[in-house]
Design an enzyme around this catalytic site. Structure first.
Site, PDB file in Angstrom:
ATOM      1  CG  ASP A   1      -1.918   1.278   1.601  1.00  0.00           C
ATOM      2  OD1 ASP A   1      -1.263   2.257   0.948  1.00  0.00           O
ATOM      3  OD2 ASP A   1      -2.701   0.738   1.492  1.00  0.00           O
ATOM      4  CG  HIS A   2       1.026   4.822  -3.277  1.00  0.00           C
ATOM      5  ND1 HIS A   2      -0.134   4.092  -3.665  1.00  0.00           N
ATOM      6  CD2 HIS A   2       1.251   5.796  -3.387  1.00  0.00           C
ATOM      7  CE1 HIS A   2      -0.415   5.561  -3.961  1.00  0.00           C
ATOM      8  NE2 HIS A   2       0.180   6.587  -3.436  1.00  0.00           N
TER       9      HIS A   2
ATOM     10  CG  HIS B   1      -4.274   4.756  -0.907  1.00  0.00           C
ATOM     11  ND1 HIS B   1      -3.423   3.477  -0.334  1.00  0.00           N
ATOM     12  CD2 HIS B   1      -4.443   4.390  -1.367  1.00  0.00           C
ATOM     13  CE1 HIS B   1      -2.953   3.361  -2.360  1.00  0.00           C
ATOM     14  NE2 HIS B   1      -3.904   4.076  -2.740  1.00  0.00           N
TER      15      HIS B   1
HETATM   16  C1  BG6 Z   1      -3.613   4.879  -5.653  1.00  0.00           C
HETATM   17  C2  BG6 Z   1      -5.431   4.851  -6.743  1.00  0.00           C
HETATM   18  O1  BG6 Z   1      -4.174   3.511  -4.928  1.00  0.00           O
HETATM   19  O2  BG6 Z   1      -3.581   6.387  -5.376  1.00  0.00           O
HETATM   20  C3  BG6 Z   1      -5.100   6.680  -7.515  1.00  0.00           C
HETATM   21  O3  BG6 Z   1      -5.573   4.294  -7.107  1.00  0.00           O
HETATM   22  C4  BG6 Z   1      -4.761   7.945  -6.507  1.00  0.00           C
HETATM   23  O4  BG6 Z   1      -6.708   6.778  -7.750  1.00  0.00           O
HETATM   24  C5  BG6 Z   1      -3.294   7.295  -6.094  1.00  0.00           C
HETATM   25  O5  BG6 Z   1      -4.714   8.490  -7.090  1.00  0.00           O
HETATM   26  C6  BG6 Z   1      -3.060   8.037  -4.972  1.00  0.00           C
HETATM   27  O6  BG6 Z   1      -2.191   8.499  -4.575  1.00  0.00           O
HETATM   28  P1  BG6 Z   1      -1.252   9.554  -3.942  1.00  0.00           P
HETATM   29  O7  BG6 Z   1       0.309   9.000  -3.236  1.00  0.00           O
HETATM   30  O8  BG6 Z   1      -1.293  10.501  -5.373  1.00  0.00           O
HETATM   31  O9  BG6 Z   1      -1.846  10.123  -2.641  1.00  0.00           O
END
Ligand code: BG6
Length: 502
Positions: A193-194, A256
């Protein structure tokens, strides 16, 4: 995350196989992250990187393409830095260790070639990164297993990184876990989960558990409610096809937003180890109250953006989106956590695309002062105190406090007490994937999702998915605004209001 040291050692030698080597994730995030790790001296000189995909390219050409893409990305954001984006002293040795396997993910021959590459690289350690469409997660894992590539020995770890989406509801996530666990152990699976790669997200745990003062008021005696926001200005870009199948809830919430919720709401883990931390997260996400269908409908808002000002297209006009689509691009939810610490404290979550500003933050709203001794003065309303944890952009943390404006009259103003990362730390450019890759090479699963974390997340959103399946109404909001009116009503019903975006 390296413990007990102020600097980290280089990761042990390994071969990183990137399935889906020509995809956006590899080009935009993984390769720049690998470069950054190399720049920071965190990779072993024998770390090999091997792309795996069906388009035929040679090793050197693949390396060249990756380099060109890194430069292009830097040029797009900071044209003046494009010439220095890549340090030849870092890239040269790295490029020599970049290879490529041309092959179909569904063909056993591909895995024989992978096995030969691995052997030739002289290290038994291997990470198989599935940066592919989710439909390949099980198949690639099974074929890796059949080729003996998941069999671990001393000095030969075998790890599989699985990207999101991990399932599309509780049943599919459970099935995917079952299939993966049939061919490998939980300790070999790194579910990404990034958000957990973001410094500001990792810092929530450090702030909470290394500063004794927070624990004193971190409960339902002092906290009125919590707001978690992930507002984006971007639309669906080129991902219309994918996004239209899943929508904002599946895309952002069980992963997230629940990670943010878990960081704020979990109990202190008994130790700072992967199992202790993930155990506490599983417990708190597992304690989210399962709503009935009526409650799920009443406690959720789904909306889609329509055309906005300055020619901003509506969602249904985006490329590869169904012109009749009912998919939500915005969702707001109210959830309750049924445990001693949080009983009675609502957690309001909202996320959406094409909003007025980019703003990912957690805002903790405290109960008002018990007695308003200023009531016979000019001060007839005292705002609640908020603690803002700003995840991005302008990373930092601050309290909203009231202070007396200097002068003879009693006038109360809002002031901020807080810190900004940029004032204290020099942060090198990073993609957020650096820590996650490094942890994978070093075998630290703390920042990766365990099977129960994933399933508890889906279990908590399943009532919303079920309720919406029979009631597909979707509100509208103009692109470039703060979202739909329904989201404001969701809080207004409880006598509360969202903090302003940005
Ligand atoms: C991704 C989603 O996991 O997270 C995207 O699939 C989203 O739709 C993105 O834009 C948001 O990540 P961050 O790091 O830009 O908040």
């Amino acid at each position: 995350m390296k413990r007990g040291k102020t600097t980290a050692d280089p990761a042990p030698p390994a071969t990183l196989f990137l399935f889906g080597a020509h995809g956006d994730l590899v080009k935009r995030l993984l390769m720049p992250a690998i470069y950054n790790l190399a720049r920071d001296g965190l990779l072993d000189p024998h770390l090999h990187i091997v792309g795996v995909d069906h388009n035929p390219v040679g090793d050197a050409e693949f390396a060249e393409r990756l380099k060109a893409f890194i430069v292009e990305q830097v040029r797009a954001k900071h044209p003046e830095q494009a010439d220095t984006a890549i340090d030849p002293a870092v890239w040269g040795p790295l490029a020599e260790r970049i290879g490529y396997v041309t092959g179909d993910f569904t063909d056993d021959e591909t895995y024989q070639t992978i096995a030969r590459k691995l052997q030739a690289n002289g290290t038994g350690n291997a990470v198989f990164y599935l940066a592919t469409s989710p439909r390949f997660f099980t198949e690639v894992s099974q074929r890796l297993n059949r080729a003996g590539l998941l069999y671990e020995q001393p000095q030969a770890y075998r790890r599989v990184v699985v990207e999101k989406p991990f399932g599309s509801d509780l049943a599919t996530a459970q099935e995917l876990n079952r299939q993966l666990l049939e061919v490998m152990d939980e300790r070999q699976i790194y579910r990404i989960d990034h958000y957990l790669g973001k410094e500001t997200v990792q810092n929530i745990m450090v702030n909470r558990f290394s500063n004794g003062i927070f624990e004193a008021f971190w409960n339902n005696h002092y906290i009125d409610h919590v707001q978690i926001t992930a507002a984006e200005t971007v639309g669906v870009e080129t991902r219309g096809n994918f996004y239209d199948q899943i929508g904002a809830l599946r895309d952002m919430v069980p992963n997230h937003l629940f990670q943010l919720l878990a960081m704020v709401a979990m109990e202190p883990p008994a130790a700072f180890g992967a199992d202790a931390v993930r155990g506490e997260k599983a417990k708190v996400i597992g304690a989210i109250r399962p709503w009935s269908t009526e409650e799920a409908l009443a406690n959720s808002v789904r909306a889609q953006y329509r055309a906005g000002e300055q020619g901003m297209p509506g969602y249904r006009e985006e490329q590869r989106v169904d012109p009749q689509s009912q998919t939500e691009t915005y969702v707001a939810l109210k959830v309750m956590i049924d445990n001693w610490r949080w009983m009675g404290v609502p957690f309001y979550l909202r996320t959406g695309k094409r909003l007025s500003v980019r703003d990912t933050e957690i805002a903790i709203c405290f109960k008002p002062a018990p007695y308003a001794q200023f009531r016979d003065t000019n001060v007839d309303y005292i705002k609640p105190n908020f603690l803002h944890i700003q995840i991005q952009p302008d990373e930092g943390m601050w309290f909203d406090l009231q202070a007396k404006r200097p002068g003879p009259a009693l006038v109360v103003d809002n002031v901020k007490l807080g810190f900004a990362y940029k004032d204290f730390f020099q942060m090198q450019p990073s993609t957020g994937y650096e820590t996650l890759l490094y942890d994978c090479f070093t075998g630290d699963q703390t920042l990766f999702q365990r099977a129960d974390n994933i399933e508890n997340g889906w279990r908590a959103v399943q009532p919303f998915l079920d309720a919406w399946a029979s009631n597909a109404q979707v509100e509208e909001y103009p692109a470039g605004t703060d979202g739909p009116a329904g989201a404001d009503e969701l809080l207004a019903r409880d006598g509360r209001a969202w903090h302003s975006l940005g």
